[in-house]
Enzyme design. Sequence first.
Site, PDB file in Angstrom:
ATOM      1  N   ASN A  92      -2.210   0.204   6.553  1.00 45.33           N
ATOM      2  CA  ASN A  92      -1.748  -0.910   7.130  1.00 45.33           C
ATOM      3  C   ASN A  92      -0.964  -1.840   6.221  1.00 45.33           C
ATOM      4  OD1 ASN A  92      -3.942  -1.736   5.667  1.00 45.33           O
ATOM      5  ND2 ASN A  92      -4.992  -2.839   7.221  1.00 45.33           N
ATOM      6  N   HIS A 129      -2.196  -5.542   1.431  1.00 42.88           N
ATOM      7  CA  HIS A 129      -3.450  -6.221   1.285  1.00 42.88           C
ATOM      8  C   HIS A 129      -3.278  -7.747   0.812  1.00 42.88           C
ATOM      9  CE1 HIS A 129      -7.435  -7.165  -0.577  1.00 42.88           C
ATOM     10  NE2 HIS A 129      -6.587  -7.535  -1.493  1.00 42.88           N
ATOM     11  N   GLU A 140      -9.319 -10.298  -8.277  1.00 46.04           N
ATOM     12  CA  GLU A 140      -8.148  -9.109  -7.865  1.00 46.04           C
ATOM     13  C   GLU A 140      -7.135  -9.044  -8.798  1.00 46.04           C
ATOM     14  OE1 GLU A 140      -9.674  -8.581  -3.235  1.00 46.04           O
ATOM     15  OE2 GLU A 140      -7.921  -9.457  -3.742  1.00 46.04           O
ATOM     16  N   TYR A 200     -12.201  -1.620  -3.958  1.00 46.88           N
ATOM     17  CA  TYR A 200     -12.851  -1.721  -2.594  1.00 46.88           C
ATOM     18  C   TYR A 200     -14.265  -1.592  -2.540  1.00 46.88           C
ATOM     19  CZ  TYR A 200      -8.260  -2.321  -0.344  1.00 46.88           C
ATOM     20  OH  TYR A 200      -7.049  -2.711   0.149  1.00 46.88           O
ATOM     21  N   LYS A 238       0.798  -1.079  -0.144  1.00 42.14           N
ATOM     22  CA  LYS A 238       0.066  -0.088  -0.038  1.00 42.14           C
ATOM     23  C   LYS A 238       0.905   1.254  -0.050  1.00 42.14           C
ATOM     24  CE  LYS A 238      -4.078  -2.185   2.088  1.00 42.14           C
ATOM     25  NZ  LYS A 238      -5.163  -2.038   3.065  1.00 42.14           N
TER      26      LYS A 238
HETATM   27  P1  GTP Z   1      -7.121  -5.780   2.890  1.00 42.37           P
HETATM   28  O1  GTP Z   1      -6.264  -6.900   2.819  1.00 42.37           O
HETATM   29  O2  GTP Z   1      -6.551  -4.521   2.635  1.00 42.37           O
HETATM   30  O3  GTP Z   1      -8.548  -6.098   2.305  1.00 42.37           O
HETATM   31  O4  GTP Z   1      -7.541  -5.727   4.647  1.00 42.37           O
HETATM   32  P2  GTP Z   1      -8.252  -6.662   5.579  1.00 42.37           P
HETATM   33  O5  GTP Z   1      -8.949  -7.725   4.653  1.00 42.37           O
HETATM   34  O6  GTP Z   1      -7.309  -7.251   6.542  1.00 42.37           O
HETATM   35  O7  GTP Z   1      -9.456  -5.778   6.206  1.00 42.37           O
HETATM   36  P3  GTP Z   1     -10.816  -5.298   5.443  1.00 42.37           P
HETATM   37  O8  GTP Z   1     -11.173  -6.197   4.014  1.00 42.37           O
HETATM   38  O9  GTP Z   1     -11.895  -5.471   6.249  1.00 42.37           O
HETATM   39  O10 GTP Z   1     -10.686  -3.969   5.198  1.00 42.37           O
HETATM   40  C1  GTP Z   1     -10.127  -3.370   4.020  1.00 42.37           C
HETATM   41  C2  GTP Z   1      -9.192  -2.174   4.254  1.00 42.37           C
HETATM   42  O11 GTP Z   1      -9.842  -1.107   4.698  1.00 42.37           O
HETATM   43  C3  GTP Z   1      -7.970  -2.371   5.391  1.00 42.37           C
HETATM   44  O12 GTP Z   1      -7.026  -3.095   5.090  1.00 42.37           O
HETATM   45  C4  GTP Z   1      -8.043  -0.832   6.080  1.00 42.37           C
HETATM   46  O13 GTP Z   1      -6.998  -0.295   5.007  1.00 42.37           O
HETATM   47  C5  GTP Z   1      -9.192  -0.398   5.656  1.00 42.37           C
HETATM   48  N1  GTP Z   1     -10.160  -0.216   6.958  1.00 42.37           N
HETATM   49  C6  GTP Z   1     -10.456  -1.279   7.555  1.00 42.37           C
HETATM   50  N2  GTP Z   1     -11.107  -0.894   8.867  1.00 42.37           N
HETATM   51  C7  GTP Z   1     -10.849   0.569   8.880  1.00 42.37           C
HETATM   52  C8  GTP Z   1     -11.273   1.364   9.817  1.00 42.37           C
HETATM   53  O14 GTP Z   1     -11.931   0.957  10.869  1.00 42.37           O
HETATM   54  N3  GTP Z   1     -10.696   2.541   9.490  1.00 42.37           N
HETATM   55  C9  GTP Z   1     -10.115   2.959   8.239  1.00 42.37           C
HETATM   56  N4  GTP Z   1      -9.572   4.243   8.021  1.00 42.37           N
HETATM   57  N5  GTP Z   1      -9.860   2.013   7.503  1.00 42.37           N
HETATM   58  C10 GTP Z   1     -10.156   0.704   7.600  1.00 42.37           C
HETATM   59 MG    MG Z   2     -10.173  -7.549   2.774  1.00 39.28          MG
END
Ligand code: GTP
Ligand code: MG
Length: 138
Positions: free
Chosen positions: A113, A116, A127, A50, A10
């Site tokens: 974070n 992905h 994807e 997303y 990222k």
């Molecule tokens: P990805 O591998 O990026 O898909 O992450 P994930 O599968 O661990 O988490 P998820 O799919 O639930 O969320 C996608 C992304 O949204 C996360 O990786 C974060 O970058 C973002 N995200 C999730 N929760 C939050 C939140 O509470 N606040 C913010 N600002 N971003 C969030």
């Molecule tokens: Mg995810």
Amino acid sequence: MSNRTFTMIKPDATAKGNTGAILSMINAAGFRIVAMKMTKLSKEKAGEFYAVHAARPFYGELVDFMSSGPITAAILEKENAVEDFRKLIGSTNPAEAAEGTIRKLFAASIGENAIHGSDSNENAAIEGNFFFSKLEQF
Ligand code: GTP
Ligand code: MG
């Protein structure tokens, strides 16, 4: 396709110069890179990628962040790739990520974070095809 997953390094990790260190950890964990490119998502493309999170309160922040700078997209191959890669990257929130995981080492917050990882074989294929043509997948 069950032996493949998709990843993006990222914009936060790119900006901090952590791309090489993260790719090195990915290789050391036994993943083979079968497609890779550095690119920058437009807001529109980030929103499309997303789209599943469109109803979430953090969607706008997520789209702004993911289009804020260059990313490195890659398709990775390994037995049990999706599950093993999610273990390697750690929990979404780095404060909850296990020691030695990529997010524990390189992520600053739940939003920014570092990396992905696809959450299913089906999404890994969708994807990967979002970023790479068939000719670019080896
Ligand atoms: P990805 O591998 O990026 O898909 O992450 P994930 O599968 O661990 O988490 P998820 O799919 O639930 O969320 C996608 C992304 O949204 C996360 O990786 C974060 O970058 C973002 N995200 C999730 N929760 C939050 C939140 O509470 N606040 C913010 N600002 N971003 C969030
Ligand atoms: Mg995810």
